[in-house]
Design an enzyme around this catalytic site. Structure first.
Site, PDB file in Angstrom:
ATOM      1  CG  PHE A   1       8.855  -0.069  -4.071  1.00 17.86           C
ATOM      2  CD1 PHE A   1       9.185  -0.405  -2.767  1.00 17.86           C
ATOM      3  CD2 PHE A   1       8.284  -1.035  -4.884  1.00 17.86           C
ATOM      4  CE1 PHE A   1       8.961  -1.687  -2.283  1.00 17.86           C
ATOM      5  CE2 PHE A   1       8.055  -2.316  -4.409  1.00 17.86           C
ATOM      6  CZ  PHE A   1       8.390  -2.651  -3.107  1.00 17.86           C
TER       7      PHE A   1
ATOM      8  CE1 TYR B   1       7.638   3.885   0.638  1.00 18.45           C
ATOM      9  CE2 TYR B   1       7.378   5.339  -1.252  1.00 18.45           C
ATOM     10  CZ  TYR B   1       8.041   4.297  -0.616  1.00 18.45           C
ATOM     11  OH  TYR B   1       9.092   3.669  -1.248  1.00 18.45           O
TER      12      TYR B   1
ATOM     13  CG  HIS C   1       9.214  -5.954   1.148  1.00 15.76           C
ATOM     14  ND1 HIS C   1       9.772  -4.745   1.550  1.00 15.76           N
ATOM     15  CD2 HIS C   1       8.066  -5.638   0.497  1.00 15.76           C
ATOM     16  CE1 HIS C   1       8.993  -3.761   1.151  1.00 15.76           C
ATOM     17  NE2 HIS C   1       7.955  -4.265   0.513  1.00 15.76           N
TER      18      HIS C   1
ATOM     19  CG  ASP D   1      -0.481  -0.334   2.498  1.00 18.23           C
ATOM     20  OD1 ASP D   1      -1.268  -0.494   3.418  1.00 18.23           O
ATOM     21  OD2 ASP D   1       0.753  -0.426   2.647  1.00 18.23           O
TER      22      ASP D   1
END
Length: 230
Positions: free
Chosen positions: A83, A72, A194, A70
């Site tokens: 990202f 930031y 991740h 989801d």
């Protein structure tokens, strides 16, 4: 979120996803967002950036999918590309690790990554897609389970079914579970932990996904991605 007639979405994507806007889950999601906004809650990203990933990378142009969770939830960070952060905003830790892996994998330097806005990737066919497209300020995961996952599942399914030889970058258990429907015989599915500082050392750093993705694209006659961010 606007009504379907007001939603600004790249025509190719809209042709694949228009029916979703008529479904009950999407109406419920729209009502949820309306209530949140009317109660003076700060929602990220701004409404005009909800569908930025789709508008930045037309359906017919998609050759790589980078799947996030989801947006930031800090001030000025989210702009609808997973990202990525807007110009002038410092790079979050996960993005710094992505750049670290790129430097190692492709022999690039720090000068090749001058900011954290990844729009240049999106413009080359890298779909920077979060599973959930909104979040309340300061509350990570606050809009999970409200309907966005169903919408982005449909987007992934459309890519899986209607296109061939797409690279899917699935980093972390969440992305890998969401990408379980992808046909690995028609697409390249690359999995790693991740890039978060909590897990990057377990195999994201050193995964070499960027060179592998480009080699696959070249193998099937497509232009490789210039991963530098100038």
């Amino acid at each position: 979120m606007a009504t379907e007639s007001q939603i600004q979405m790249e025509p190719g994507w809209m042709s694949h996803l228009a029916e979703e806007f008529q479904k009950p889950y999407m109406r419920d999601l729209e009502e949820f967002l309306r209530r949140e906004i009317s109660s003076q809650k700060m929602i990220y990203p701004r409404d005009y950036d909800y569908f930025n990933a789709f508008n930045s990378t037309p359906f017919d142009s998609v050759k790589i999918v980078m799947l996030g969770q989801d947006p930031y939830h800090g001030p000025n960070q989210a702009h609808g590309l997973c990202f990525s952060v807007p110009h002038g905003v410092g790079c979050p830790p996960s993005l710094n690790n992505i750049f670290k892996e790129l430097r190692s994998d492709l022999g690039l330097s720090s000068e090749d990554f001058r900011h954290g806005n990844l729009k240049a990737w999106a413009n080359q066919g890298v779909l920077l897609l979060n599973s959930v497209l909104t979040v309340e300020a300061g509350l990570a995961g606050s809009h999970q389970g409200k309907g966005w996952e169903t919408f982005t599942d449909r987007a992934i399914a459309e890519l899986n079914e209607k296109k061939e030889h797409v690279v899917f970058l699935l980093w972390g258990a969440y992305a890998q579970k969401k990408g379980a429907v992808i046909d690995g015989s028609r697409h390249l599915v690359l999995k790693a932990p991740h890039p978060s500082p909590l897990s990057a050392h377990r195999g994201f750093l050193g995964c070499r996904h960027f060179s592998m993705a480009n080699a696959y694209l070249v193998e099937y006659g497509r232009e490789p991605v210039d991963w530098r961010i100038r």
